[in-house]
Design an enzyme around this catalytic site. Structure first.
Site, PDB file in Angstrom:
ATOM      1  N   HIS A  37     -31.891-145.190 -18.139  1.00  0.00           N
ATOM      2  CA  HIS A  37     -31.131-143.943 -18.278  1.00  0.00           C
ATOM      3  C   HIS A  37     -29.703-144.237 -18.726  1.00  0.00           C
ATOM      4  O   HIS A  37     -29.140-143.515 -19.557  1.00  0.00           O
ATOM      5  CB  HIS A  37     -31.058-143.200 -16.937  1.00  0.00           C
ATOM      6  N   GLN A 153     -43.649-138.567 -25.504  1.00  0.00           N
ATOM      7  CA  GLN A 153     -42.660-137.507 -25.264  1.00  0.00           C
ATOM      8  C   GLN A 153     -41.633-137.474 -26.400  1.00  0.00           C
ATOM      9  O   GLN A 153     -41.251-136.399 -26.883  1.00  0.00           O
ATOM     10  CB  GLN A 153     -41.955-137.759 -23.930  1.00  0.00           C
ATOM     11  N   VAL A 176     -35.735-150.264 -21.883  1.00  0.00           N
ATOM     12  CA  VAL A 176     -35.041-151.264 -21.069  1.00  0.00           C
ATOM     13  C   VAL A 176     -36.035-151.786 -20.027  1.00  0.00           C
ATOM     14  O   VAL A 176     -36.713-150.998 -19.352  1.00  0.00           O
ATOM     15  CB  VAL A 176     -33.791-150.662 -20.384  1.00  0.00           C
TER      16      VAL A 176
HETATM   17  P1  AMP Z   1     -36.945-139.518 -16.758  1.00  0.00           P
HETATM   18  O1  AMP Z   1     -35.822-139.443 -15.760  1.00  0.00           O
HETATM   19  O2  AMP Z   1     -38.040-140.444 -16.367  1.00  0.00           O
HETATM   20  O3  AMP Z   1     -37.434-138.166 -17.197  1.00  0.00           O
HETATM   21  O4  AMP Z   1     -36.307-140.171 -18.055  1.00  0.00           O
HETATM   22  C1  AMP Z   1     -35.190-139.596 -18.679  1.00  0.00           C
HETATM   23  C2  AMP Z   1     -34.972-140.264 -20.002  1.00  0.00           C
HETATM   24  O5  AMP Z   1     -34.754-141.655 -19.818  1.00  0.00           O
HETATM   25  C3  AMP Z   1     -36.188-140.114 -20.931  1.00  0.00           C
HETATM   26  O6  AMP Z   1     -35.747-139.885 -22.257  1.00  0.00           O
HETATM   27  C4  AMP Z   1     -36.848-141.463 -20.787  1.00  0.00           C
HETATM   28  O7  AMP Z   1     -37.619-141.826 -21.918  1.00  0.00           O
HETATM   29  C5  AMP Z   1     -35.652-142.372 -20.638  1.00  0.00           C
HETATM   30  N1  AMP Z   1     -36.061-143.632 -20.006  1.00  0.00           N
HETATM   31  C6  AMP Z   1     -36.744-143.768 -18.847  1.00  0.00           C
HETATM   32  N2  AMP Z   1     -36.985-145.076 -18.595  1.00  0.00           N
HETATM   33  C7  AMP Z   1     -36.462-145.768 -19.631  1.00  0.00           C
HETATM   34  C8  AMP Z   1     -36.409-147.161 -19.958  1.00  0.00           C
HETATM   35  N3  AMP Z   1     -36.945-148.097 -19.189  1.00  0.00           N
HETATM   36  N4  AMP Z   1     -35.784-147.504 -21.111  1.00  0.00           N
HETATM   37  C9  AMP Z   1     -35.245-146.567 -21.922  1.00  0.00           C
HETATM   38  N5  AMP Z   1     -35.259-145.245 -21.665  1.00  0.00           N
HETATM   39  C10 AMP Z   1     -35.866-144.846 -20.532  1.00  0.00           C
END
Ligand code: AMP
Length: 283
Positions: A37, A153, A176
């Site tokens: 994030h 997504q 990441v």
């Molecule tokens: P979430 O809180 O899981 O809905 O994720 C919020 C945003 O962070 C989304 O755009 C996810 O794709 C991104 N995100 C979650 N995990 C990662 C990661 N490991 N690396 C890069 N972006 C991430």
């Protein structure tokens, strides 16, 4: 850093930014933040005059029986992390602010939402598209950042943003990972130390697929058979899906080529985990 919880207050903050001519960058999240994030917040910080991060565990993207109630939350920790990144506004609405009494309008997701997570989680992408549309309308960003971690997504939101002519540039950011190779995810909090090890079967299988592709194999079935065998032989891991797809359409390809994605989802303990890697051969 301003913390905003209501619709009138977020509209006011956006109005002030727009009146001052500031470019707005949006990073939507469900909280319980990690470096994945933060990489989005940092990219938004570099490219925008005003950075809005939203923290909202969006009920409409959870299917009945999923982890909506127990989704991990730690607002104080999230806010401290975002403060350190120089975020301007954190929007943390109550569910009833986004979905008031009588709410009944939803976005029909694009074709690329059909298979994979869309099939495993019916209604999931409808909820994602709906909430992101609402956030676009409330926050009116020039750009929005999303992670490649949720590759389907990202494809869905790119297509929706284009098809509905939202004046927003969608920017995808690399996955990441932990040093072990495990893709960072808020849901990793569900894993015991032993399950964290077991979960490596997924990134391991995807790595194997990339390696075989680089070695010259491009038949998707042959690649997937090797990947599946690794996951099926791993203790504590149940395969949901494994595929090789076009990054934009999310249709399966029979012959892998540069830029295709190897994608997978597994269940480990209480968690359903997803990951993906791009097929490419070093020049
Ligand atoms: P979430 O809180 O899981 O809905 O994720 C919020 C945003 O962070 C989304 O755009 C996810 O794709 C991104 N995100 C979650 N995990 C990662 C990661 N490991 N690396 C890069 N972006 C991430």
């Amino acid at each position: 850093m301003r913390i905003i919880r209501t619709i009138p207050d977020i509209r006011q903050a956006v109005l002030e930014d727009r009146r001052a001519g500031r470019s707005i960058g949006l990073v939507p999240t469900m909280g319980y933040l990690h470096e994945g994030h933060l990489s989005l917040a940092r990219a938004a910080r570099k490219a925008s005059e005003s950075v809005y991060v939203t923290i909202f565990v969006n009920p409409t993207q959870f299917v009945a029986g999923e982890d909506l109630e127990r989704y991990p939350r730690d607002e104080a920790r999230d806010l401290a992390m975002l403060e350190r990144e120089g975020v301007d506004v954190v929007f943390i609405p109550e569910s009833g602010a986004i979905y008031p009494e009588g709410f009944s309008t939803y976005i029909e997701p694009p074709a690329c939402a059909e298979g994979w997570c869309g099939a495993a989680r019916p209604g999931h992408f409808r909820g994602v598209c709906t909430v992101v549309s609402i956030l676009y309308n409330l926050i009116q960003p020039c750009r929005a950042w999303f992670g490649q971690k949720d590759a389907q997504q990202l494809a869905v939101l790119r297509a929706m943003t284009r098809d509905l002519a939202f004046p927003v540039e969608v920017i995808g950011m690399p996955i990441v990972r932990e040093a072990s190779g495990l893709a960072m995810s808020s849901r990793n909090a569900y894993l015991t130390p032993e399950q964290r090890e077991q979960a490596l079967a997924l990134s391991g299988a995807l790595k194997k697929i990339i390696e075989l592709y680089r070695g010259g194999e491009s038949g998707a079935e042959a690649l997937l058979a090797e990947g599946r065998a690794l996951i099926e032989g791993a203790p504590g891991v149940r395969l949901d899906y494994l595929g090789v797809v076009d990054q934009n359409t999310f249709r399966s390809v029979s012959t892998a080529s540069e830029g295709a994605l190897a994608i997978g989802a597994v269940f480990v303990g209480q968690a359903r985990l997803i990951d993906n890697m791009e097929l490419n051969r070093p020049a």
